[in-house]
Design a protein around this motif. Structure first.
Motif, short mmCIF file in Angstrom:
data_model
loop_
_atom_site.label_atom_id
_atom_site.label_comp_id
_atom_site.label_asym_id
_atom_site.label_seq_id
_atom_site.Cartn_x
_atom_site.Cartn_y
_atom_site.Cartn_z
N SER A 2 -3.13 6.37 -11.01
CA SER A 2 -2.87 5.15 -10.31
C SER A 2 -2.15 3.52 -10.44
O SER A 2 -2.77 3.53 -12.54
CB SER A 2 -3.79 4.66 -9.44
N THR A 3 -0.88 3.79 -10.50
CA THR A 3 0.02 2.20 -11.11
C THR A 3 -0.15 1.15 -9.91
O THR A 3 0.35 1.57 -8.97
CB THR A 3 0.97 2.63 -11.47
N THR A 4 -0.05 0.37 -10.14
CA THR A 4 -0.09 -1.22 -9.78
C THR A 4 1.31 -1.09 -9.42
O THR A 4 2.60 -0.55 -9.82
CB THR A 4 -0.30 -2.19 -10.34
N GLN A 5 1.11 -2.31 -7.98
CA GLN A 5 2.90 -2.68 -7.11
C GLN A 5 3.71 -3.39 -8.49
O GLN A 5 4.83 -2.88 -8.59
CB GLN A 5 2.83 -3.26 -6.60
N SER A 6 3.41 -3.92 -9.27
CA SER A 6 3.97 -4.44 -10.35
C SER A 6 4.82 -3.58 -11.13
O SER A 6 6.23 -3.54 -11.74
CB SER A 6 3.32 -5.66 -11.02
N ASP A 7 3.46 -2.45 -11.56
CA ASP A 7 4.02 -1.49 -12.59
C ASP A 7 4.97 -1.03 -12.24
O ASP A 7 6.70 -0.48 -12.73
CB ASP A 7 3.13 -0.39 -12.62
N ARG A 8 4.86 -0.37 -11.00
CA ARG A 8 6.10 0.39 -9.85
C ARG A 8 7.08 -0.91 -9.92
O ARG A 8 8.57 0.33 -10.54
CB ARG A 8 5.17 1.24 -8.54
N ARG A 10 8.70 -2.41 -12.29
CA ARG A 10 9.43 -2.42 -13.58
C ARG A 10 9.44 -1.45 -13.26
O ARG A 10 10.62 -1.55 -14.13
CB ARG A 10 8.01 -3.48 -14.39
N GLU A 28 7.47 -10.98 -10.47
CA GLU A 28 5.76 -12.08 -9.73
C GLU A 28 6.02 -11.61 -8.43
O GLU A 28 6.49 -11.80 -7.43
CB GLU A 28 6.04 -13.04 -9.80
N THR A 29 4.91 -11.45 -7.32
CA THR A 29 4.66 -10.82 -6.10
C THR A 29 3.63 -12.46 -5.96
O THR A 29 2.36 -12.37 -6.54
CB THR A 29 4.13 -9.89 -5.49
#
Length: 166
Positions: A2-8, A10, A28-29
């Motif tokens: 699983s990857t975070t939204q920030s990772d996706r 980026r 930044e979200t």
């Protein structure tokens, strides 16, 4: 895996920034009422022009519309460059700040304000301004000694005036 939204984000946006010669510094979200904010910070050795931010913003918006990485909720997209008071956290930040006055906080809690003269892989060569008419002194500081560093805003830098006159 699983990857975070920030990772996706980026992974998706870094190639767009790189194609314009920019480093993707920060994603930044956050929430702004019912909407979400997506703030993208980019930078380069030469700085970032407003037109470049506008072009990149349109490209990012188009790409995000094609994917589901932001989900279904409305969001506001903001693309910009880092402010003058952004903390220096990466080696490239120190390189870009060469010649600038920087306030350092050491791991032991001491403070130092000095001008960056040079940067290498281990640390920085600094010029510490002299007090009460004394001459500046040179000092070396290792990256491992730095807890925090931030560029100081200079409104009346004498060397800038000399360079303009030359």
């Amino acid at each position: 895996m699983s990857t975070t939204q920030s990772d996706r984000l980026r992974e998706l946006l870094e190639p767009l920034a790189a194609a314009k010669g920019l480093d993707l510094e920060e994603i930044e979200t956050s929430r702004a009422g019912k909407r979400r904010m997506l703030r993208i910070i980019v930078d380069s050795d030469e700085g970032v022009e407003l037109d470049t931010c506008a072009e990149l913003s349109r490209e990012i918006s188009d790409l995000l519309d094609e994917t589901d990485v932001m989900g279904e909720d409305e969001y506001v997209l903001e693309v910009g460059s880092p402010g003058a008071d952004r903390p220096l956290t990466e080696h490239r930040h120190y390189v870009r700040a060469t010649g600038r006055l920087v306030k350092f906080l050491s791991n032991e809690g001491g403070e130092l304000t000095a001008r960056i003269l040079g940067v290498d892989e281990e640390g920085l060569d600094l010029e510490v301004p002299g007090l009460k008419g004394r001459k500046p002194t040179q000092r070396r500081i290792a990256f491992s000694e730095i807890a925090k560093a931030r560029v100081e805003i200079e409104f009346n830098r004498k060397s800038d005036k000399k360079e303009e006159e030359a």
